[in-house]
Design an enzyme around this catalytic site. Structure first.
Site, short mmCIF file in Angstrom:
data_model
loop_
_atom_site.label_atom_id
_atom_site.label_comp_id
_atom_site.label_asym_id
_atom_site.label_seq_id
_atom_site.Cartn_x
_atom_site.Cartn_y
_atom_site.Cartn_z
CB SER A 1 46.03 33.59 40.44
OG SER A 1 44.03 32.91 41.24
CG ASP B 1 44.12 40.82 41.77
OD1 ASP B 1 42.79 40.41 41.98
OD2 ASP B 1 45.12 40.81 41.42
CG HIS C 1 42.97 37.45 39.90
ND1 HIS C 1 43.43 38.15 40.31
CD2 HIS C 1 43.06 36.16 38.69
CE1 HIS C 1 44.31 36.21 40.76
NE2 HIS C 1 43.19 36.07 39.99
#
Length: 514
Positions: A235, A454, A484
Protein backbone atom coordinates in the site's frame (compact mmCIF):
# COMPACT_ATOMS: atom_id res chain seq x y z
CA UNK A 1 -12.23 10.32 5.80
CA UNK A 2 -9.00 9.56 3.98
CA UNK A 3 -9.09 5.94 2.86
CA UNK A 4 -5.70 5.89 1.21
CA UNK A 5 -3.48 2.93 1.91
CA UNK A 6 -4.74 0.91 4.85
CA UNK A 7 -2.74 -2.25 5.41
CA UNK A 8 -4.35 -5.51 4.30
CA UNK A 9 -3.46 -8.66 2.38
CA UNK A 10 -1.20 -11.12 4.19
CA UNK A 11 -1.39 -9.21 7.45
CA UNK A 12 -5.12 -9.90 7.79
CA UNK A 13 -4.32 -12.96 9.88
CA UNK A 14 -2.58 -10.74 12.41
CA UNK A 15 -5.89 -9.22 13.47
CA UNK A 16 -8.18 -12.23 13.48
CA UNK A 17 -9.27 -11.35 16.99
CA UNK A 18 -10.75 -8.05 15.85
CA UNK A 19 -14.39 -7.41 15.03
CA UNK A 20 -14.00 -8.43 11.38
CA UNK A 21 -11.55 -10.74 9.62
CA UNK A 22 -9.83 -7.88 7.85
CA UNK A 23 -6.98 -5.90 9.32
CA UNK A 24 -8.40 -2.60 10.49
CA UNK A 25 -6.67 0.62 11.34
CA UNK A 26 -7.09 -0.14 15.04
CA UNK A 27 -4.91 -3.20 14.65
CA UNK A 28 -1.95 -0.97 13.95
CA UNK A 29 -2.30 -0.03 17.59
CA UNK A 30 0.51 0.40 20.01
CA UNK A 31 3.95 -0.74 19.00
CA UNK A 32 6.32 -2.64 21.17
CA UNK A 33 8.45 -0.28 23.19
CA UNK A 34 11.97 -0.09 21.73
CA UNK A 35 14.79 1.15 23.96
CA UNK A 36 16.98 3.99 22.79
CA UNK A 37 20.18 2.93 21.08
CA UNK A 38 23.32 4.20 22.82
CA UNK A 39 25.30 4.30 19.58
CA UNK A 40 26.56 7.52 17.97
CA UNK A 41 24.15 9.52 15.85
CA UNK A 42 23.98 9.11 12.08
CA UNK A 43 25.97 11.52 9.93
CA UNK A 44 28.39 11.46 7.02
CA UNK A 45 27.88 15.03 5.82
CA UNK A 46 25.86 14.14 2.72
CA UNK A 47 22.07 14.35 2.83
CA UNK A 48 21.68 12.01 -0.16
CA UNK A 49 24.18 9.34 0.84
CA UNK A 50 23.90 6.60 3.43
CA UNK A 51 25.07 7.40 6.93
CA UNK A 52 24.26 5.40 10.00
CA UNK A 53 25.28 4.76 13.57
CA UNK A 54 28.78 3.41 13.76
CA UNK A 55 29.02 0.19 15.71
CA UNK A 56 26.33 -2.43 16.17
CA UNK A 57 22.75 -1.61 17.00
CA UNK A 58 21.78 -2.26 20.59
CA UNK A 59 19.18 -5.01 20.13
CA UNK A 60 17.16 -5.77 23.26
CA UNK A 61 14.14 -7.89 24.03
CA UNK A 62 11.06 -5.67 23.84
CA UNK A 63 7.55 -5.82 25.25
CA UNK A 64 4.25 -4.17 24.41
CA UNK A 65 3.60 -1.31 26.87
CA UNK A 66 -0.09 -2.13 27.27
CA UNK A 67 0.50 -5.60 28.70
CA UNK A 68 4.21 -5.84 29.45
CA UNK A 69 4.56 -8.93 27.28
CA UNK A 70 7.15 -9.34 24.56
CA UNK A 71 6.08 -10.24 21.02
CA UNK A 72 7.99 -13.51 21.45
CA UNK A 73 11.40 -14.77 22.55
CA UNK A 74 12.98 -14.24 19.13
CA UNK A 75 11.98 -10.58 18.79
CA UNK A 76 14.37 -7.76 19.58
CA UNK A 77 14.04 -3.97 19.33
CA UNK A 78 16.57 -1.23 18.71
CA UNK A 79 16.74 2.41 17.67
CA UNK A 80 18.78 3.91 14.86
CA UNK A 81 19.61 7.61 15.06
CA UNK A 82 18.95 9.69 11.93
CA UNK A 83 19.07 13.43 11.21
CA UNK A 84 15.81 15.23 11.86
CA UNK A 85 16.63 17.28 8.75
CA UNK A 86 18.65 15.36 6.16
CA UNK A 87 19.83 18.67 4.73
CA UNK A 88 21.58 19.24 8.07
CA UNK A 89 23.19 15.88 8.83
CA UNK A 90 25.17 17.28 11.77
CA UNK A 91 22.10 18.79 13.42
CA UNK A 92 19.50 17.33 15.75
CA UNK A 93 18.81 13.60 15.46
CA UNK A 94 15.72 11.52 16.12
CA UNK A 95 15.31 7.83 16.86
CA UNK A 96 13.73 5.41 14.38
CA UNK A 97 12.29 2.38 16.16
CA UNK A 98 13.10 -1.09 14.77
CA UNK A 99 11.99 -4.62 15.55
CA UNK A 100 13.67 -7.79 14.24
CA UNK A 101 13.11 -11.54 14.09
CA UNK A 102 16.28 -13.36 12.99
CA UNK A 103 16.33 -15.79 10.08
CA UNK A 104 15.54 -19.31 11.22
CA UNK A 105 18.16 -20.95 8.98
CA UNK A 106 21.21 -18.96 9.96
CA UNK A 107 23.58 -20.93 7.71
CA UNK A 108 21.46 -19.95 4.67
CA UNK A 109 20.77 -16.34 5.71
CA UNK A 110 20.55 -13.84 2.84
CA UNK A 111 20.29 -10.66 4.92
CA UNK A 112 17.56 -8.44 6.32
CA UNK A 113 14.13 -7.75 4.83
CA UNK A 114 12.59 -4.40 5.73
CA UNK A 115 8.79 -4.04 5.72
CA UNK A 116 6.40 -1.13 5.46
CA UNK A 117 2.76 -2.19 5.81
CA UNK A 118 1.12 1.02 4.67
CA UNK A 119 -0.90 3.89 5.98
CA UNK A 120 0.94 6.14 5.88
CA UNK A 121 1.14 5.94 9.63
CA UNK A 122 1.18 2.17 10.18
CA UNK A 123 3.55 1.03 12.94
CA UNK A 124 5.84 -1.68 11.59
CA UNK A 125 7.07 -2.32 15.12
CA UNK A 126 3.50 -3.02 16.17
CA UNK A 127 2.30 -4.87 13.05
CA UNK A 128 5.20 -7.16 12.10
CA UNK A 129 5.05 -9.46 15.17
CA UNK A 130 1.32 -9.98 14.57
CA UNK A 131 1.79 -10.57 10.84
CA UNK A 132 5.01 -12.60 10.89
CA UNK A 133 3.35 -16.00 10.44
CA UNK A 134 2.39 -14.92 6.92
CA UNK A 135 6.10 -14.51 6.12
CA UNK A 136 7.44 -17.72 7.68
CA UNK A 137 8.93 -18.92 4.38
CA UNK A 138 10.77 -15.64 3.87
CA UNK A 139 11.91 -15.72 7.50
CA UNK A 140 13.85 -18.91 6.85
CA UNK A 141 16.58 -16.92 5.09
CA UNK A 142 15.88 -13.31 6.00
CA UNK A 143 15.78 -11.41 9.26
CA UNK A 144 12.32 -9.82 9.27
CA UNK A 145 12.64 -6.14 10.22
CA UNK A 146 9.81 -3.71 10.88
CA UNK A 147 10.15 -0.02 11.63
CA UNK A 148 8.08 2.96 12.61
CA UNK A 149 8.71 5.61 9.96
CA UNK A 150 9.45 9.10 11.26
CA UNK A 151 6.33 10.74 12.64
CA UNK A 152 4.78 7.36 13.50
CA UNK A 153 4.29 5.79 16.95
CA UNK A 154 7.68 5.25 18.63
CA UNK A 155 9.58 7.28 16.01
CA UNK A 156 8.60 10.78 17.15
CA UNK A 157 4.95 9.95 16.49
CA UNK A 158 2.82 12.94 15.49
CA UNK A 159 -0.07 13.88 17.80
CA UNK A 160 -2.69 16.46 16.87
CA UNK A 161 -5.69 16.22 19.21
CA UNK A 162 -6.94 14.33 22.24
CA UNK A 163 -9.67 11.69 22.45
CA UNK A 164 -12.37 14.18 23.39
CA UNK A 165 -11.56 16.44 20.44
CA UNK A 166 -11.45 13.45 18.10
CA UNK A 167 -14.81 12.13 19.29
CA UNK A 168 -16.35 15.60 18.96
CA UNK A 169 -15.13 15.84 15.38
CA UNK A 170 -16.56 12.46 14.39
CA UNK A 171 -19.84 13.30 16.11
CA UNK A 172 -20.39 16.85 14.88
CA UNK A 173 -18.62 17.36 11.54
CA UNK A 174 -20.52 16.46 8.39
CA UNK A 175 -17.98 15.12 5.90
CA UNK A 176 -20.30 15.98 3.00
CA UNK A 177 -21.52 19.44 4.01
CA UNK A 178 -24.83 20.57 2.52
CA UNK A 179 -25.14 24.07 4.00
CA UNK A 180 -22.89 27.07 4.43
CA UNK A 181 -22.75 26.41 8.19
CA UNK A 182 -21.77 22.76 7.72
CA UNK A 183 -19.14 23.73 5.16
CA UNK A 184 -17.65 26.35 7.49
CA UNK A 185 -17.49 23.82 10.33
CA UNK A 186 -15.90 21.24 8.02
CA UNK A 187 -13.14 23.62 6.91
CA UNK A 188 -12.60 24.94 10.44
CA UNK A 189 -12.18 21.40 11.77
CA UNK A 190 -9.49 20.68 9.18
CA UNK A 191 -7.63 23.85 10.14
CA UNK A 192 -7.97 23.04 13.83
CA UNK A 193 -6.48 19.61 13.25
CA UNK A 194 -3.45 21.11 11.53
CA UNK A 195 -3.05 23.71 14.27
CA UNK A 196 -3.10 20.94 16.84
CA UNK A 197 -0.36 19.08 14.96
CA UNK A 198 1.75 22.23 14.92
CA UNK A 199 1.18 22.82 18.64
CA UNK A 200 1.89 19.25 19.77
CA UNK A 201 4.39 18.05 17.14
CA UNK A 202 5.72 21.21 15.55
CA UNK A 203 9.41 20.27 15.64
CA UNK A 204 9.01 17.15 13.51
CA UNK A 205 6.04 18.21 11.37
CA UNK A 206 8.10 19.76 8.52
CA UNK A 207 10.27 16.63 8.28
CA UNK A 208 7.85 13.67 8.21
CA UNK A 209 7.45 13.36 4.43
CA UNK A 210 8.12 10.26 2.38
CA UNK A 211 11.45 11.45 0.94
CA UNK A 212 12.88 11.81 4.44
CA UNK A 213 11.53 8.39 5.41
CA UNK A 214 13.19 6.86 2.33
CA UNK A 215 16.52 8.42 3.34
CA UNK A 216 16.01 6.92 6.80
CA UNK A 217 15.53 3.52 5.15
CA UNK A 218 18.99 3.75 3.65
CA UNK A 219 20.46 4.50 7.06
CA UNK A 220 18.57 1.49 8.43
CA UNK A 221 19.99 -0.66 5.62
CA UNK A 222 23.51 0.42 6.50
CA UNK A 223 22.96 -0.04 10.24
CA UNK A 224 21.72 -3.59 9.57
CA UNK A 225 24.94 -4.31 7.68
CA UNK A 226 23.33 -4.94 4.28
CA UNK A 227 25.02 -3.81 1.09
CA UNK A 228 21.65 -3.61 -0.71
CA UNK A 229 18.10 -3.20 0.52
CA UNK A 230 15.66 -6.09 0.47
CA UNK A 231 12.23 -4.58 1.01
CA UNK A 232 8.56 -5.53 1.06
CA UNK A 233 6.24 -2.53 0.68
CA UNK A 234 2.46 -2.78 0.89
CA UNK A 235 0.00 0.00 0.00
CA UNK A 236 1.62 3.33 1.02
CA UNK A 237 4.76 1.23 1.50
CA UNK A 238 4.90 1.01 -2.30
CA UNK A 239 5.16 4.79 -2.57
CA UNK A 240 7.93 4.70 0.01
CA UNK A 241 9.66 1.90 -1.90
CA UNK A 242 9.38 3.73 -5.21
CA UNK A 243 10.85 6.85 -3.62
CA UNK A 244 13.74 4.82 -2.20
CA UNK A 245 14.44 3.25 -5.59
CA UNK A 246 14.54 6.70 -7.18
CA UNK A 247 16.96 8.08 -4.58
CA UNK A 248 19.20 5.01 -4.27
CA UNK A 249 18.84 2.86 -7.42
CA UNK A 250 22.29 1.34 -6.97
CA UNK A 251 21.30 0.05 -3.52
CA UNK A 252 18.10 -1.71 -4.60
CA UNK A 253 18.32 -5.41 -3.86
CA UNK A 254 15.18 -7.57 -4.02
CA UNK A 255 12.13 -5.32 -3.68
CA UNK A 256 8.42 -6.17 -3.89
CA UNK A 257 5.63 -3.57 -4.12
CA UNK A 258 2.13 -4.99 -3.45
CA UNK A 259 -1.16 -2.99 -3.61
CA UNK A 260 0.48 -0.12 -5.43
CA UNK A 261 -0.12 3.59 -5.02
CA UNK A 262 -0.31 5.37 -8.38
CA UNK A 263 2.80 7.61 -8.55
CA UNK A 264 1.32 9.72 -11.36
CA UNK A 265 -1.75 10.84 -9.38
CA UNK A 266 -1.93 14.10 -7.43
CA UNK A 267 -4.23 14.47 -4.42
CA UNK A 268 -7.36 14.90 -6.57
CA UNK A 269 -6.20 12.06 -8.79
CA UNK A 270 -5.88 9.76 -5.77
CA UNK A 271 -9.40 10.66 -4.68
CA UNK A 272 -10.68 10.01 -8.20
CA UNK A 273 -8.87 6.65 -8.29
CA UNK A 274 -10.35 5.62 -4.97
CA UNK A 275 -13.87 6.64 -5.90
CA UNK A 276 -13.46 4.33 -8.90
CA UNK A 277 -11.81 1.56 -6.89
CA UNK A 278 -14.23 1.43 -3.98
CA UNK A 279 -17.23 1.63 -6.30
CA UNK A 280 -15.80 -1.27 -8.30
CA UNK A 281 -15.33 -3.28 -5.10
CA UNK A 282 -18.86 -2.47 -3.93
CA UNK A 283 -20.32 -3.62 -7.23
CA UNK A 284 -18.25 -6.82 -7.09
CA UNK A 285 -19.57 -7.38 -3.57
CA UNK A 286 -23.19 -7.08 -4.74
CA UNK A 287 -22.54 -9.42 -7.70
CA UNK A 288 -21.01 -11.97 -5.34
CA UNK A 289 -24.19 -11.80 -3.27
CA UNK A 290 -26.33 -12.40 -6.34
CA UNK A 291 -27.65 -8.83 -6.33
CA UNK A 292 -27.81 -6.28 -9.11
CA UNK A 293 -24.87 -3.91 -8.48
CA UNK A 294 -26.77 -0.85 -9.71
CA UNK A 295 -29.72 -1.54 -7.43
CA UNK A 296 -27.42 -2.27 -4.51
CA UNK A 297 -25.56 0.98 -5.06
CA UNK A 298 -28.78 2.99 -5.20
CA UNK A 299 -30.08 1.36 -2.02
CA UNK A 300 -26.82 2.07 -0.17
CA UNK A 301 -26.72 5.68 -1.37
CA UNK A 302 -30.32 6.12 -0.21
CA UNK A 303 -29.39 4.78 3.23
CA UNK A 304 -26.61 7.35 3.50
CA UNK A 305 -28.93 10.18 2.48
CA UNK A 306 -31.36 9.17 5.26
CA UNK A 307 -28.54 9.10 7.78
CA UNK A 308 -27.50 12.62 6.79
CA UNK A 309 -30.59 13.94 8.57
CA UNK A 310 -31.66 10.99 10.75
CA UNK A 311 -28.73 9.11 12.35
CA UNK A 312 -29.40 5.58 13.59
CA UNK A 313 -29.33 4.68 17.29
CA UNK A 314 -26.84 2.18 18.73
CA UNK A 315 -26.66 0.27 21.99
CA UNK A 316 -23.71 2.45 23.11
CA UNK A 317 -25.84 5.60 23.09
CA UNK A 318 -23.73 7.03 20.26
CA UNK A 319 -25.39 7.59 16.90
CA UNK A 320 -24.45 6.29 13.48
CA UNK A 321 -24.12 9.36 11.25
CA UNK A 322 -23.77 9.41 7.49
CA UNK A 323 -20.04 10.06 7.81
CA UNK A 324 -19.47 7.15 10.20
CA UNK A 325 -21.67 4.86 8.09
CA UNK A 326 -19.63 5.39 4.92
CA UNK A 327 -16.47 4.61 6.90
CA UNK A 328 -18.13 1.44 8.15
CA UNK A 329 -19.00 0.46 4.57
CA UNK A 330 -15.47 1.14 3.35
CA UNK A 331 -13.84 -1.04 6.00
CA UNK A 332 -14.93 -4.57 4.95
CA UNK A 333 -14.38 -3.82 1.27
CA UNK A 334 -10.62 -4.08 1.80
CA UNK A 335 -10.82 -7.89 1.81
CA UNK A 336 -13.31 -10.38 0.44
CA UNK A 337 -13.19 -12.10 3.83
CA UNK A 338 -14.84 -8.98 5.23
CA UNK A 339 -17.84 -9.07 2.89
CA UNK A 340 -20.06 -11.16 5.25
CA UNK A 341 -19.63 -8.49 7.93
CA UNK A 342 -20.76 -5.84 5.43
CA UNK A 343 -23.88 -7.88 4.67
CA UNK A 344 -24.71 -8.17 8.38
CA UNK A 345 -24.11 -4.46 8.96
CA UNK A 346 -26.21 -3.28 6.01
CA UNK A 347 -29.02 -5.69 6.89
CA UNK A 348 -29.08 -4.39 10.46
CA UNK A 349 -29.18 -0.77 9.32
CA UNK A 350 -31.76 -1.23 6.55
CA UNK A 351 -34.05 -3.82 8.13
CA UNK A 352 -33.72 -3.19 11.88
CA UNK A 353 -32.97 0.51 11.92
CA UNK A 354 -29.92 0.00 14.13
CA UNK A 355 -26.38 1.21 13.53
CA UNK A 356 -24.33 -0.94 15.92
CA UNK A 357 -22.47 -3.03 13.35
CA UNK A 358 -21.61 -0.18 11.01
CA UNK A 359 -20.47 1.92 13.97
CA UNK A 360 -18.22 -0.91 15.19
CA UNK A 361 -16.67 -1.16 11.74
CA UNK A 362 -16.14 2.61 11.61
CA UNK A 363 -14.59 2.62 15.08
CA UNK A 364 -12.18 -0.12 14.04
CA UNK A 365 -11.17 1.88 10.99
CA UNK A 366 -10.80 5.09 13.00
CA UNK A 367 -8.68 3.40 15.67
CA UNK A 368 -11.21 3.79 18.51
CA UNK A 369 -11.16 1.17 21.24
CA UNK A 370 -14.01 0.08 23.52
CA UNK A 371 -13.00 2.67 26.13
CA UNK A 372 -13.22 5.55 23.69
CA UNK A 373 -9.48 5.98 23.22
CA UNK A 374 -8.23 6.75 19.71
CA UNK A 375 -4.91 5.69 18.22
CA UNK A 376 -2.73 8.19 16.44
CA UNK A 377 -2.29 6.49 13.05
CA UNK A 378 -4.74 8.96 11.52
CA UNK A 379 -2.64 11.84 12.90
CA UNK A 380 0.52 10.44 11.34
CA UNK A 381 -1.25 9.62 8.09
CA UNK A 382 -2.49 13.15 7.66
CA UNK A 383 0.83 14.74 8.62
CA UNK A 384 2.81 12.58 6.18
CA UNK A 385 0.31 13.05 3.35
CA UNK A 386 0.23 16.82 3.78
CA UNK A 387 4.01 17.02 4.04
CA UNK A 388 4.20 15.21 0.70
CA UNK A 389 1.62 17.04 -1.43
CA UNK A 390 1.68 20.70 -2.37
CA UNK A 391 -2.01 20.66 -3.29
CA UNK A 392 -4.36 22.56 -0.99
CA UNK A 393 -7.76 22.43 -2.75
CA UNK A 394 -10.34 24.89 -1.46
CA UNK A 395 -13.93 24.13 -0.50
CA UNK A 396 -15.06 25.77 -3.75
CA UNK A 397 -12.77 23.48 -5.74
CA UNK A 398 -14.11 20.43 -3.88
CA UNK A 399 -17.67 21.54 -4.60
CA UNK A 400 -16.82 21.76 -8.29
CA UNK A 401 -15.69 18.10 -8.22
CA UNK A 402 -19.00 16.80 -6.87
CA UNK A 403 -20.84 16.13 -10.16
CA UNK A 404 -17.95 14.08 -11.55
CA UNK A 405 -17.35 12.21 -8.29
CA UNK A 406 -21.05 11.40 -7.85
CA UNK A 407 -20.98 9.84 -11.32
CA UNK A 408 -17.93 7.79 -10.36
CA UNK A 409 -19.57 6.60 -7.15
CA UNK A 410 -22.88 7.73 -5.64
CA UNK A 411 -21.79 6.08 -2.37
CA UNK A 412 -18.16 7.15 -1.97
CA UNK A 413 -17.74 9.99 -4.48
CA UNK A 414 -19.10 12.89 -2.38
CA UNK A 415 -16.95 11.98 0.61
CA UNK A 416 -13.80 11.68 -1.46
CA UNK A 417 -14.48 14.94 -3.32
CA UNK A 418 -14.89 16.86 -0.06
CA UNK A 419 -11.90 15.06 1.43
CA UNK A 420 -9.62 16.81 -1.05
CA UNK A 421 -10.39 20.11 0.68
CA UNK A 422 -10.69 18.97 4.28
CA UNK A 423 -7.55 16.89 4.56
CA UNK A 424 -4.82 19.55 4.32
CA UNK A 425 -6.92 22.71 4.84
CA UNK A 426 -4.72 25.45 6.22
CA UNK A 427 -1.91 22.97 6.86
CA UNK A 428 0.97 24.67 8.71
CA UNK A 429 3.69 23.04 6.57
CA UNK A 430 4.18 23.32 2.81
CA UNK A 431 4.07 20.13 0.78
CA UNK A 432 7.01 18.80 -1.21
CA UNK A 433 5.61 17.90 -4.63
CA UNK A 434 2.56 17.36 -6.81
CA UNK A 435 3.39 13.71 -7.48
CA UNK A 436 6.27 11.57 -6.19
CA UNK A 437 9.23 10.64 -8.36
CA UNK A 438 9.73 6.90 -8.84
CA UNK A 439 12.05 6.59 -11.84
CA UNK A 440 14.96 4.30 -10.96
CA UNK A 441 17.24 3.76 -13.98
CA UNK A 442 19.87 1.15 -13.30
CA UNK A 443 18.05 -0.45 -10.35
CA UNK A 444 17.65 -4.20 -10.07
CA UNK A 445 14.25 -5.64 -11.13
CA UNK A 446 11.42 -4.69 -8.76
CA UNK A 447 8.22 -6.78 -8.58
CA UNK A 448 5.09 -4.63 -8.88
CA UNK A 449 1.87 -6.47 -7.95
CA UNK A 450 -1.58 -5.11 -8.83
CA UNK A 451 -4.90 -6.76 -7.91
CA UNK A 452 -7.76 -6.16 -10.33
CA UNK A 453 -10.35 -5.68 -7.56
CA UNK A 454 -8.20 -3.61 -5.21
CA UNK A 455 -10.44 -0.83 -3.81
CA UNK A 456 -7.92 1.49 -2.15
CA UNK A 457 -5.06 1.35 -4.64
CA UNK A 458 -6.80 0.44 -7.90
CA UNK A 459 -5.08 -1.93 -10.30
CA UNK A 460 -4.29 0.73 -12.91
CA UNK A 461 -1.82 2.40 -10.54
CA UNK A 462 0.41 -0.68 -10.46
CA UNK A 463 0.99 -0.54 -14.20
CA UNK A 464 1.84 3.15 -13.90
CA UNK A 465 4.33 2.41 -11.12
CA UNK A 466 6.00 -0.29 -13.22
CA UNK A 467 6.27 2.17 -16.12
CA UNK A 468 7.59 4.95 -13.87
CA UNK A 469 10.31 2.72 -12.42
CA UNK A 470 11.57 2.21 -15.94
CA UNK A 471 12.10 -0.44 -18.57
CA UNK A 472 13.78 -3.51 -17.13
CA UNK A 473 13.17 -2.30 -13.57
CA UNK A 474 9.42 -2.47 -12.98
CA UNK A 475 8.22 -6.07 -13.43
CA UNK A 476 4.42 -6.17 -13.52
CA UNK A 477 2.44 -9.04 -11.97
CA UNK A 478 -1.36 -8.98 -12.29
CA UNK A 479 -3.46 -10.71 -9.65
CA UNK A 480 -7.03 -11.35 -10.84
CA UNK A 481 -8.93 -11.12 -7.58
CA UNK A 482 -10.38 -8.96 -4.84
CA UNK A 483 -8.88 -7.10 -1.92
CA UNK A 484 -6.06 -4.80 -0.97
CA UNK A 485 -2.86 -6.82 -1.22
CA UNK A 486 -2.15 -10.16 -2.93
CA UNK A 487 0.67 -11.84 -1.00
CA UNK A 488 -0.76 -14.45 1.35
CA UNK A 489 -4.15 -14.17 -0.38
CA UNK A 490 -3.18 -15.54 -3.81
CA UNK A 491 -1.13 -18.79 -3.75
CA UNK A 492 0.20 -17.93 -7.21
CA UNK A 493 1.44 -14.48 -6.15
CA UNK A 494 2.85 -15.85 -2.90
CA UNK A 495 4.81 -18.50 -4.81
CA UNK A 496 6.22 -15.95 -7.26
CA UNK A 497 7.27 -13.58 -4.48
CA UNK A 498 8.89 -16.34 -2.43
CA UNK A 499 10.86 -17.57 -5.45
CA UNK A 500 11.98 -14.00 -6.19
CA UNK A 501 13.12 -13.22 -2.64
CA UNK A 502 14.62 -16.61 -1.83
CA UNK A 503 16.07 -17.72 -5.18
CA UNK A 504 16.32 -14.52 -7.21
CA UNK A 505 13.85 -15.79 -9.82
CA UNK A 506 12.34 -12.80 -11.63
CA UNK A 507 9.00 -13.60 -13.32
CA UNK A 508 8.28 -12.42 -16.83
CA UNK A 509 6.91 -8.91 -17.02
CA UNK A 510 3.15 -9.13 -17.50
CA UNK A 511 2.70 -12.41 -15.62
CA UNK A 512 -0.92 -13.00 -14.55
CA UNK A 513 -2.18 -14.93 -11.52
CA UNK A 514 -5.83 -15.99 -11.35
Amino acid sequence: MRVHGRVRGAVAAACAALLTPVLLAGCDGGPASPPESKGPRASDGSPSAASASSGPLDWRRCGAPEDGEAPGPAWRCATVRVPLDHAEPDGRTIGIALIRKPATRKSERLGSMLFDFGGPGGSGVGILPRAADAYRELNTRYDLVGFDPRGVAASEGVRCRDDEEQEKSYREIDMTPDTAAEEAAFVADGRAFGAGCARLSGAVLPHVGTTNAARDMDLIRAALGDEKLSYFGISYGTELGGTYAHLFPERVGRVVLDAVVDPTADSVGHARNQATGFQRALENYFRDRGQDPGAGTRRTAALLRRLDTDPLPTSSGRELSESLAVTGIVTPLYSKSGWPSLTAALDEAEKSGRGDRLLELADSYNGRDADGHYGTQNHSQRAISCADTRARPTAAEARALLPEFRRLSPVFGPFLAWDTAGWCAGWPVEGEHDTPEASAPGAAPILVIGTTGDPATPYEGARRMADELGEGVGVMVTNKGEGHGAYGESPCVTSLVDAYFLDGEVPADGRTCS
